[in-house]
Design a protein around this motif. Structure first.
Motif, mmCIF file in Angstrom:
data_model
loop_
_atom_site.group_PDB
_atom_site.id
_atom_site.type_symbol
_atom_site.label_atom_id
_atom_site.label_comp_id
_atom_site.label_asym_id
_atom_site.label_seq_id
_atom_site.Cartn_x
_atom_site.Cartn_y
_atom_site.Cartn_z
ATOM 1 N N GLU A 285 0.809 -1.216 0.000
ATOM 2 C CA GLU A 285 0.000 0.000 0.000
ATOM 3 C C GLU A 285 0.845 1.270 0.000
ATOM 4 N N LEU A 286 2.155 1.148 0.075
ATOM 5 C CA LEU A 286 3.016 2.329 0.071
ATOM 6 C C LEU A 286 2.933 3.048 -1.273
ATOM 7 N N ASN A 287 3.074 4.363 -1.241
ATOM 8 C CA ASN A 287 3.116 5.140 -2.469
ATOM 9 C C ASN A 287 4.340 4.754 -3.293
ATOM 10 N N THR A 288 4.254 4.987 -4.587
ATOM 11 C CA THR A 288 5.376 4.659 -5.474
ATOM 12 C C THR A 288 6.643 5.383 -5.055
ATOM 13 N N GLN A 289 6.500 6.648 -4.644
ATOM 14 C CA GLN A 289 7.664 7.422 -4.209
ATOM 15 C C GLN A 289 8.308 6.809 -2.974
ATOM 16 N N THR A 290 7.476 6.312 -2.061
ATOM 17 C CA THR A 290 7.997 5.692 -0.847
ATOM 18 C C THR A 290 8.713 4.393 -1.169
ATOM 19 N N LEU A 291 8.164 3.629 -2.119
ATOM 20 C CA LEU A 291 8.838 2.403 -2.542
ATOM 21 C C LEU A 291 10.215 2.710 -3.125
ATOM 22 N N ALA A 292 10.317 3.809 -3.869
ATOM 23 C CA ALA A 292 11.605 4.203 -4.441
ATOM 24 C C ALA A 292 12.604 4.558 -3.342
ATOM 25 N N VAL A 293 12.149 5.288 -2.324
ATOM 26 C CA VAL A 293 13.015 5.616 -1.191
ATOM 27 C C VAL A 293 13.472 4.338 -0.496
#
Length: 443
Positions: A285-293
């Motif tokens: 459920e994490l945002n795509t930006q958070t997955l990138a981080v």
């Protein structure tokens, strides 16, 4: 032949391979499974490699699939993998440093003046004591919490406390709950002990020993210790800010929590990519930006000669200093008033690029054999290579080739990076001639 096999650079991967195969055999026993029959070879192999490589990726639900005996096998494999990583990685690091003529650094780290058998015994003893103290402390806190607050009976409370303490300190991320530790996201007496156990285990034994000896004299700390501690602090702070900012309004993760609970969850989420696979919120459920981080934090990993994976904090920040020196046109790379030898710079570059290559090849294999989105596959490949264990939930869905790819990535990520680094250092030698200089166009 015997000398070739017992060479440290070959012995470490062989030892971990043997441990994984023994674990596979034990997990294939009918007594290890909660249901009827025995676990299939692939399930047993994947789980054993994940445990001994202290990763935490699973293709079956730990709590419902494995019996108590199976869970005991897992915790033993985790302890062996974590303890072995700390000691064997430390020993390889010491051998490498000795070859590079850095005996004085080894002396400062090991409270000894030589590299004889007595030194090895002293290192193992200190690692064992540190392991016991941290796991016992964290396990006791969690046991009391389970017993007094959640109403577990003493046996269950003790087992859950011990299992999760061992899993956390060894950065394994295995949990006895189907949703990892999502059910405790608002409980600081569960979240914080787990987080600090992960941090301590991931910093690395050489750093912990040196800090213990010179706690009030940080000026005398080695460059390795300064880089590890400063890099760890920077990544934790940046990760915490990123998670809190990017997920603040995400109802699927922390959006519905109070401010204090959001802070707690964000801190925990910033620690886990260091590399332990506990998740307090649904990773999918994490945002795509958070997955990138998270991808970045996982790839960097934790400290050298600890239980963390990744290319290591020191490698990443050392390369940052190399780039900074190049940008400024400086001939030497200096950190903390010390010049970094060019051979160490090459080792750091080799480890980083080999890590990139491993993740790229693994991702490509997964992409060819599945129809899962690229973002999820990259995340899974990095998580396996960096021995993190976080997953968006696609691990059980992967085909046979996907599971085998993750097994190779987990094994390579756990024993590969420091083995390669040690091999490069131990092969370092001086040539008494130099070829003519050439300057190919770069960039």
């Amino acid at each position: 032949m015997r000398h070739s096999i017992t060479h440290p650079v070959r012995l470490v991967p062989l030892a971990f391979l043997i441990a994984a195969l023994i674990g596979t055999g034990l997990l294939m026993l009918p007594i290890s499974r909660a249901g009827d029959g025995a676990a299939p070879p692939l399930v047993a192999l994947f789980t054993a490699v994940s445990a001994v490589c202290v990763t935490g990726l699973v293709i079956v639900d730990t709590v419902s699939y494995w019996s108590t005996f199976g869970e005991v096998v897992l915790v033993v494999l985790i302890q062996i993998g974590g303890f072995g990583i700390m000691t064997l990685a430390s020993m390889l690091g010491l051998l490498a440093m000795g070859k590079l003529g850095l005996r004085h650094r080894l002396t400062a780290q090991l409270e000894t003046k030589t590299l004889g058998l007595g030194d090895v015994g002293a290192v193992l003893k200190r690692v064992a004591i540190l392991t016991f103290v941290v796991e016992a402390t964290v396990g006791s806190i969690m046991t009391l919490r389970f017993l007094l607050y959640y109403g577990y009976d003493f046996g269950d409370a003790l087992w859950h406390g011990l299992f999760h303490a061992v899993s956390a300190f060894n950065n394994a991320g295995f949990a006895l709950y189907s949703d990892s530790v999502e059910g405790f996201v608002t409980d600081p007496l569960i979240m914080l002990p787990l987080a600090f156990a992960v941090i301590i285990g991931g910093i690395g034994f050489p750093v912990l020993l040196e800090v213990g000896r010179r706690m009030w004299r940080p000026v005398g700390w080695s460059v390795h210790t300064k880089l590890t501690l400063a890099g760890t602090a920077i990544l934790l702070v940046l990760g915490f800010i990123a998670y809190l900012w990017l997920e603040w309004s995400n109802a699927g993760t922390i959006g519905n929590l109070s401010t204090g609970e959001k802070i707690l969850a964000s801190f925990f989420n910033a620690v886990m990519p260091r590399t332990a696979g506990f998740n307090a919120v649904p990773v999918g459920e994490l945002n795509t930006q958070t997955l990138a981080v998270t991808d970045i934090l996982m790839f960097i990993g934790g400290g050298s000669a600890g239980t963390a994976g990744g290319i290591k904090v020191t490698t990443f920040f050392l390369l940052a200093f190399v780039i900074w020196a190049e940008v400024r046109g400086e001939e030497d790379v200096t950190v903390g008033g010390r010049r970094i030898d060019t051979s160490v710079q090459r080792q750091a570059l080799s480890v980083a690029l080999l890590g990139v290559a491993a993740v790229a090849v693994g991702t490509l294999i997964l992409l060819i054999n599945t129809e899962i989105p690229l973002d999820d596959l990259v995340f899974e490949a990095i998580s396996a290579f960096a021995t993190v264990g976080l997953s968006t939930g696609i691990t059980p869905e992967l085909p046979l080739i996907g599971h085998l790819t993750l097994i190779v990535l987990m094994f390579a990520g756990r024993v590969g990076t420091f083995t390669v680094a040690a091999a490069l250092a131990m092969r370092s030698r001086r040539r008494y001639y130099r070829y003519p200089t050439e300057r190919p166009i770069v960039g």
